[in-house]
Scaffold this active site. Sequence first.
Site, PDB file in Angstrom:
ATOM      1  N   ASP A   1       0.839  -1.201   0.000  1.00 61.72           N
ATOM      2  CA  ASP A   1       0.000   0.000   0.000  1.00 61.72           C
ATOM      3  C   ASP A   1       0.878   1.258   0.000  1.00 61.72           C
ATOM      4  OD1 ASP A   1      -2.319   1.502   0.052  1.00 61.72           O
ATOM      5  OD2 ASP A   1      -3.261   0.292   1.616  1.00 61.72           O
TER       6      ASP A   1
ATOM      7  N   GLU B   1       0.228  -0.140  -5.232  1.00 62.12           N
ATOM      8  CA  GLU B   1      -0.783   0.925  -5.329  1.00 62.12           C
ATOM      9  C   GLU B   1      -0.114   2.241  -5.742  1.00 62.12           C
ATOM     10  OE1 GLU B   1      -4.107   1.097  -2.801  1.00 62.12           O
ATOM     11  OE2 GLU B   1      -3.743  -0.851  -1.876  1.00 62.12           O
ATOM     12  N   TRP B   2       1.053   2.121  -6.319  1.00 66.11           N
ATOM     13  CA  TRP B   2       1.860   3.287  -6.696  1.00 66.11           C
ATOM     14  C   TRP B   2       1.078   4.322  -7.506  1.00 66.11           C
ATOM     15  CZ3 TRP B   2       6.997   2.171  -9.859  1.00 66.11           C
ATOM     16  CH2 TRP B   2       7.560   3.389 -10.273  1.00 66.11           C
TER      17      TRP B   2
ATOM     18  N   LEU C   1      -2.097   4.886  -7.935  1.00 65.39           N
ATOM     19  CA  LEU C   1      -3.232   5.466  -7.197  1.00 65.39           C
ATOM     20  C   LEU C   1      -2.778   6.657  -6.348  1.00 65.39           C
ATOM     21  CD1 LEU C   1      -5.971   5.674  -5.669  1.00 65.39           C
ATOM     22  CD2 LEU C   1      -5.301   3.674  -4.361  1.00 65.39           C
TER      23      LEU C   1
ATOM     24  N   ASP D   1     -10.655   2.884  -3.705  1.00 62.87           N
ATOM     25  CA  ASP D   1     -11.086   1.568  -3.211  1.00 62.87           C
ATOM     26  C   ASP D   1     -12.498   1.232  -3.666  1.00 62.87           C
ATOM     27  OD1 ASP D   1      -8.722   1.805  -1.855  1.00 62.87           O
ATOM     28  OD2 ASP D   1      -9.603   1.676   0.150  1.00 62.87           O
TER      29      ASP D   1
HETATM   30  C1  GLA Z   1      -6.114   1.351   1.290  1.00 61.35           C
HETATM   31  C2  GLA Z   1      -6.146   0.360   0.141  1.00 61.35           C
HETATM   32  C3  GLA Z   1      -7.208  -0.699   0.396  1.00 61.35           C
HETATM   33  C4  GLA Z   1      -6.928  -1.403   1.715  1.00 61.35           C
HETATM   34  C5  GLA Z   1      -6.825  -0.383   2.846  1.00 61.35           C
HETATM   35  C6  GLA Z   1      -6.337  -1.017   4.132  1.00 61.35           C
HETATM   36  O1  GLA Z   1      -7.265   2.106   1.362  1.00 61.35           O
HETATM   37  O2  GLA Z   1      -6.394   1.011  -1.076  1.00 61.35           O
HETATM   38  O3  GLA Z   1      -7.271  -1.616  -0.659  1.00 61.35           O
HETATM   39  O4  GLA Z   1      -5.732  -2.133   1.602  1.00 61.35           O
HETATM   40  O5  GLA Z   1      -5.906   0.658   2.521  1.00 61.35           O
HETATM   41  O6  GLA Z   1      -6.174  -0.089   5.160  1.00 61.35           O
END
Ligand code: GLA
Length: 431
Positions: free
Chosen positions: A159, A191-192, A194, A219
């Site tokens: 993350d 998730e870079w 994003l 999300d």
């Molecule tokens: C972020 C991520 C989610 C999840 C939450 C956990 O929001 O994008 O997919 O992993 O963190 O806290």
Amino acid sequence: MCRCALLLGLIVVMSPAAEALDNGLALKPTMGWLHWERFLCNIDCDKDPNNCISERLYMQMADVMVKEGWKEAGYEYVCIDDCWLSRQRDAQGRLQADPKRFPGGIKKLADYVHSKGLKLGIYADVGKNTCAGYPGSLGYYETDAQTFADWDVDLLKFDGCFMDWNLLGEGYVNMSKALNKTGHSILYSCEWPLYEWTFQKPNYTAIRETCNHWRNFADVYDSWSSVKSILEWTASHQDVIVPSAGPGGWNDPDMLVIGNFGLSRDQQESQMALWAIMAAPLLMSNDLRDICPRSKELLQNRLIIAISQDSLGKQGYRTAKVDSFEVWERPLSGNRLAVAMLNMQEIGGPRRLVIEAVPGWRKCNPLCNVTQILPQYKEMGLQTPHSKMVVSVNPSGTTLLTITPISSNSQGLYKLHWQDTSVKQKRATIL
Ligand code: GLA
């Protein structure tokens, strides 16, 4: 000489724009289960022992995945998300699982999951803390990569919370190197982009070289508005993100929420069809111990899974918006095409769409064989340039077809369709 040049040309046409992370993993979109959307950060095992984030939850999911046909359908990874950690690192500076909720520790859990023929995924964060506030990996990439390798973990979701955005790229690349250095096969889910989009356009060439899949957008929630927003984001950025997808690296529009509470039957079918068209990882976040037979049947639909896992490895995209319908297409191996038609009008009943009337649609020439996969399986048979294919689509539902051209002619319709960029550009102007 001439043949070599032709072959080279073909390879260039078929390959994504950049090299994928060279770890031999995710050659097809990852399939499995991930706890987050359904179970969030429920750590209250005293009051809610069945649904809290504990080793029991993953063991039970693994059991069900084997018993109820999920593994056989291709779902392989059982993935832990946030909130598994202890608040403190151990005396050697290593991450450790919460001892009360994971009394056996992660290594034992991985052994259990492996004994079922499945793989275990874990979660960490590139920054100072995870999104839920547990210890992050900043300053500990090598230690944490080695810890995950020592535990025999098979996938890392990394993350991007609590990180200076300027350092995101460096952090993701360094963790990728650290994982590689362990010599263990660990699929790397990032998730870079994003976290970077807020500040600048991400470098998808670098991302593809670093990660096996990557989240681009917010999300997913258990609602149609959430699924719709993901589709709209994807379509409106498709020129940037679609070329970066291919064997070894995929755009990740987040979890499948099919089998939960927020999507109607039609909306669940739409999510499944479109995630297959988008060549998305199929990571379910639901309760497999308690899922209705219809959702199970949809998630295990072999024909949709075959589209998702198609060996050509190309991501599909939106090709037309007409009369509150969206048309999405994905090129498949064998010169076939998958086509999804979504009815975006959320009032009224089922609406008819004449496929040949879709702007830019190219007719079957001379012949093609059409199969409807959703809402029900139906052989629509051979079609000619004079055919009129009509589908009826429920509000927020999807009709999913595969089209197989019957022609040995290299000038065959669908081949032209996918390789002629001027056609693609022309179609893009219709949007
Ligand atoms: C972020 C991520 C989610 C999840 C939450 C956990 O929001 O994008 O997919 O992993 O963190 O806290």
